[in-house]
Design a protein around this motif. Structure first.
Motif, PDB file in Angstrom:
ATOM      1  N   TYR A  10       0.881  -1.180   0.000  1.00  0.00           N
ATOM      2  CA  TYR A  10       0.000   0.000   0.000  1.00  0.00           C
ATOM      3  C   TYR A  10       0.910   1.219   0.000  1.00  0.00           C
ATOM      4  O   TYR A  10       1.945   1.238   0.659  1.00  0.00           O
ATOM      5  N   GLU A  11       0.502   2.273  -0.718  1.00  0.00           N
ATOM      6  CA  GLU A  11       1.309   3.495  -0.732  1.00  0.00           C
ATOM      7  C   GLU A  11       0.441   4.685  -1.087  1.00  0.00           C
ATOM      8  O   GLU A  11      -0.423   4.617  -1.966  1.00  0.00           O
ATOM      9  N   ASP A  12       0.663   5.768  -0.369  1.00  0.00           N
ATOM     10  CA  ASP A  12       0.076   7.052  -0.721  1.00  0.00           C
ATOM     11  C   ASP A  12       1.141   8.128  -0.483  1.00  0.00           C
ATOM     12  O   ASP A  12       2.332   7.819  -0.404  1.00  0.00           O
ATOM     13  N   ALA A  13       0.714   9.380  -0.376  1.00  0.00           N
ATOM     14  CA  ALA A  13       1.687  10.470  -0.278  1.00  0.00           C
ATOM     15  C   ALA A  13       2.448  10.475   1.041  1.00  0.00           C
ATOM     16  O   ALA A  13       3.548  11.032   1.126  1.00  0.00           O
ATOM     17  N   THR A  14       1.875   9.857   2.081  1.00  0.00           N
ATOM     18  CA  THR A  14       2.498   9.945   3.405  1.00  0.00           C
ATOM     19  C   THR A  14       2.925   8.611   3.987  1.00  0.00           C
ATOM     20  O   THR A  14       3.782   8.568   4.880  1.00  0.00           O
ATOM     21  N   VAL A  15       2.344   7.482   3.513  1.00  0.00           N
ATOM     22  CA  VAL A  15       2.625   6.169   4.100  1.00  0.00           C
ATOM     23  C   VAL A  15       2.854   5.148   2.991  1.00  0.00           C
ATOM     24  O   VAL A  15       2.146   5.161   1.978  1.00  0.00           O
ATOM     25  N   ALA A  16       3.830   4.246   3.222  1.00  0.00           N
ATOM     26  CA  ALA A  16       4.076   3.132   2.311  1.00  0.00           C
ATOM     27  C   ALA A  16       4.203   1.855   3.135  1.00  0.00           C
ATOM     28  O   ALA A  16       4.973   1.813   4.102  1.00  0.00           O
ATOM     29  N   ILE A  17       3.424   0.819   2.782  1.00  0.00           N
ATOM     30  CA  ILE A  17       3.451  -0.468   3.474  1.00  0.00           C
ATOM     31  C   ILE A  17       3.907  -1.535   2.490  1.00  0.00           C
ATOM     32  O   ILE A  17       3.401  -1.601   1.362  1.00  0.00           O
ATOM     33  N   PHE A  74       6.670  -7.205   7.633  1.00  0.00           N
ATOM     34  CA  PHE A  74       6.257  -6.118   6.749  1.00  0.00           C
ATOM     35  C   PHE A  74       6.680  -4.797   7.375  1.00  0.00           C
ATOM     36  O   PHE A  74       6.782  -4.662   8.597  1.00  0.00           O
ATOM     37  N   THR A  75       6.971  -3.840   6.503  1.00  0.00           N
ATOM     38  CA  THR A  75       7.484  -2.550   6.941  1.00  0.00           C
ATOM     39  C   THR A  75       6.494  -1.444   6.628  1.00  0.00           C
ATOM     40  O   THR A  75       5.756  -1.510   5.641  1.00  0.00           O
ATOM     41  N   ILE A  76       6.481  -0.430   7.480  1.00  0.00           N
ATOM     42  CA  ILE A  76       5.663   0.769   7.291  1.00  0.00           C
ATOM     43  C   ILE A  76       6.602   1.963   7.271  1.00  0.00           C
ATOM     44  O   ILE A  76       7.357   2.185   8.234  1.00  0.00           O
ATOM     45  N   THR A  77       6.590   2.724   6.199  1.00  0.00           N
ATOM     46  CA  THR A  77       7.431   3.913   6.070  1.00  0.00           C
ATOM     47  C   THR A  77       6.562   5.154   6.119  1.00  0.00           C
ATOM     48  O   THR A  77       5.667   5.329   5.283  1.00  0.00           O
ATOM     49  N   LEU A  78       6.812   6.006   7.110  1.00  0.00           N
ATOM     50  CA  LEU A  78       6.116   7.286   7.236  1.00  0.00           C
ATOM     51  C   LEU A  78       6.960   8.344   6.537  1.00  0.00           C
ATOM     52  O   LEU A  78       8.105   8.603   6.926  1.00  0.00           O
ATOM     53  N   LYS A  79       6.386   8.980   5.522  1.00  0.00           N
ATOM     54  CA  LYS A  79       7.134   9.921   4.680  1.00  0.00           C
ATOM     55  C   LYS A  79       6.781  11.362   5.024  1.00  0.00           C
ATOM     56  O   LYS A  79       5.634  11.683   5.313  1.00  0.00           O
ATOM     57  N   GLU A  80       7.798  12.221   4.978  1.00  0.00           N
ATOM     58  CA  GLU A  80       7.627  13.666   5.199  1.00  0.00           C
ATOM     59  C   GLU A  80       6.755  13.923   6.428  1.00  0.00           C
ATOM     60  O   GLU A  80       5.699  14.540   6.353  1.00  0.00           O
ATOM     61  N   MET A  81       7.217  13.449   7.555  1.00  0.00           N
ATOM     62  CA  MET A  81       6.433  13.531   8.783  1.00  0.00           C
ATOM     63  C   MET A  81       6.213  14.974   9.234  1.00  0.00           C
ATOM     64  O   MET A  81       7.037  15.855   8.991  1.00  0.00           O
ATOM     65  N   ARG A  82       5.084  15.179   9.881  1.00  0.00           N
ATOM     66  CA  ARG A  82       4.738  16.466  10.474  1.00  0.00           C
ATOM     67  C   ARG A  82       4.613  16.289  11.991  1.00  0.00           C
ATOM     68  O   ARG A  82       4.477  15.170  12.489  1.00  0.00           O
ATOM     69  N   MET A  83       4.638  17.400  12.710  1.00  0.00           N
ATOM     70  CA  MET A  83       4.551  17.335  14.160  1.00  0.00           C
ATOM     71  C   MET A  83       3.258  16.676  14.627  1.00  0.00           C
ATOM     72  O   MET A  83       3.220  15.997  15.654  1.00  0.00           O
ATOM     73  N   ARG A  84       2.184  16.846  13.860  1.00  0.00           N
ATOM     74  CA  ARG A  84       0.895  16.251  14.246  1.00  0.00           C
ATOM     75  C   ARG A  84       0.893  14.734  14.119  1.00  0.00           C
ATOM     76  O   ARG A  84      -0.038  14.072  14.583  1.00  0.00           O
ATOM     77  N   ASP A  85       1.921  14.158  13.475  1.00  0.00           N
ATOM     78  CA  ASP A  85       1.992  12.705  13.329  1.00  0.00           C
ATOM     79  C   ASP A  85       2.462  12.013  14.598  1.00  0.00           C
ATOM     80  O   ASP A  85       2.431  10.781  14.679  1.00  0.00           O
ATOM     81  N   THR A  86       2.906  12.756  15.587  1.00  0.00           N
ATOM     82  CA  THR A  86       3.331  12.154  16.846  1.00  0.00           C
ATOM     83  C   THR A  86       2.144  11.467  17.520  1.00  0.00           C
ATOM     84  O   THR A  86       1.053  12.034  17.596  1.00  0.00           O
ATOM     85  N   GLY A  87       2.354  10.247  18.020  1.00  0.00           N
ATOM     86  CA  GLY A  87       1.287   9.537  18.718  1.00  0.00           C
ATOM     87  C   GLY A  87       1.480   8.036  18.682  1.00  0.00           C
ATOM     88  O   GLY A  87       2.508   7.517  18.239  1.00  0.00           O
ATOM     89  N   TRP A  88       0.451   7.315  19.153  1.00  0.00           N
ATOM     90  CA  TRP A  88       0.473   5.853  19.199  1.00  0.00           C
ATOM     91  C   TRP A  88      -0.208   5.277  17.963  1.00  0.00           C
ATOM     92  O   TRP A  88      -1.268   5.759  17.548  1.00  0.00           O
ATOM     93  N   TYR A  89       0.414   4.240  17.418  1.00  0.00           N
ATOM     94  CA  TYR A  89      -0.116   3.522  16.262  1.00  0.00           C
ATOM     95  C   TYR A  89      -0.071   2.027  16.575  1.00  0.00           C
ATOM     96  O   TYR A  89       0.478   1.611  17.610  1.00  0.00           O
TER      97      TYR A  89
END
Length: 339
Positions: A181-188, A196-211
């Motif tokens: 799966y891939e979009d502008a901010t996440v690629a799985i 399996f790997t999850i890549t968070l792209k071009e992170m912003r401060m609001r992305d901080t948190g629990w997943y």
């Protein structure tokens, strides 16, 4: 006597085995379908001995799986053994583990002989189902990327993989039939081999948190921390002459604060303090003088009132000289004289 001799030989044979030993990790846990490596450390005198790996609850009746003197065994594709005499350790690697591989194992040094027992150490391996993560807490600077790696057991190999923000089911991202799966901010990306790997792209401060990452009904929580980029910019030194397209701004060096400047400021402060003290002192002197003058004036007024009261009480003939009185009032004195 022969029995005593036999017992003595048995005890002598057991002494080296008790003093010289093999050690290992004791217990290992691994997801089904993945590999595990167990290190077995031995004492220097066993460097030239044969090492082996066997399975069973009791070492006397364990089933041999790998030996250093018989390379190329049928089980070598799943179980391999490697001895490093320099580091005095041999390692055993078991691949593609199944649930039935759980149990007790022994790493041993073959001593040989009827009177000498092998030196061994036990290892318990648990093959489990479920998930795990390589790092449960990851961090990265704002604008950069970070990767989370999630591991799963074999039975979840064909299951869809998800990445969700904790507490928000609508945020879940699910892999397709190709495991990606891939979009502008996440690629799985699922390699279908247990991770399996999850890549968070071009992170912003609001992305901080629990997943949490999930495979089937199994899930593992991950905390993502986004840190701000440094506010200061590095200044590079230009060692070569600047080209016409380059512009160099030379900043003046900071001014040095001389000791004389500090002395001047100190003298000014001292002068101000002295002047202020003098003004306060003069003011107190003036106030004290005014209070003293007021006190003298009140004393004269009180004596004058007393004299008037005494004259008003006198009933004699004012023409009688013997009873005459002369009063002198001194403006500059606080005393009143009567004759």
């Amino acid at each position: 006597m022969p029995q005593l001799f036999t017992i003595t030989l048995v005890l002598l044979a057991c002494i080296p085995a008790s003093l010289c030993r093999v050690t290992s990790v004791g217990e290992l846990s691994v997801l089904e379908g993945r590999s595990v490596t167990a290190p077995c450390h031995y004492d220097p005198q066993y460097a030239g001995y044969v090492k082996y790996w066997c399975q069973g609850r009791m070492r006397e009746f364990c089933t041999s799986l790998a030996r250093t003197d018989t390379p190329g065994s049928p089980l070598e594709e799943r179980v391999s053994i490697f001895d490093d005499p320099v580091q005095q350790v041999f390692t055993v690697t078991m691949k593609d583990l199944k649930e039935g591989d759980s149990g007790w194992y022994w790493c041993g040094v073959e001593i040989g002989g009827i009177w000498s027992a092998d030196v061994t150490a036990s290892v318990h391996i648990s093959v489990i189902h479920g998930m795990s993560v390589v790092n449960s807490r990851v961090s990265g600077e704002e604008g950069n990327s970070v990767t989370v790696e999630c591991l799963y057991s074999e039975r979840y190999r064909a299951s869809e993989k998800r990445w969700c923000r904790s507490g928000d089911w609508s945020s879940c991202l699910v892999t397709g039939s190709d495991g990606s799966y891939e979009d502008a901010t996440v690629a799985i990306n699922d390699d279908r081999t247990g991770a399996f790997t999850i890549t968070l792209k071009e992170m912003r401060m609001r992305d901080t948190g629990w997943y949490w990452c999930a495979a089937g009904q199994q899930q593992m929580s991950v905390h993502v921390l986004v840190t701000p980029q440094p506010s200061t910019t590095a200044v590079s030194l230009i060692t070569s002459p600047p080209t016409p397209s380059q512009s160099v701004v030379y900043l003046p060096p900071p001014k040095h604060i001389a000791q004389e400047s500090w002395d001047t400021h100190r003298h000014i402060m001292e002068s101000v303090v002295v002047c202020a003290s003098l003004v306060v002192f003069v003011g107190m002197v003036i106030l004290a003088r005014k209070m003293w003058s007021q006190h003298k004036k009140e004393c004269r007024l009180r004596q004058t009132e007393e004299l008037k009261a005494r004259l008003s009480d006198y009933q004699g003939d004012v023409g009688d000289l013997q009873q005459g009185a002369v009063i002198f009032l001194n403006r500059d004195s606080e005393n009143v004289h009567m004759f």
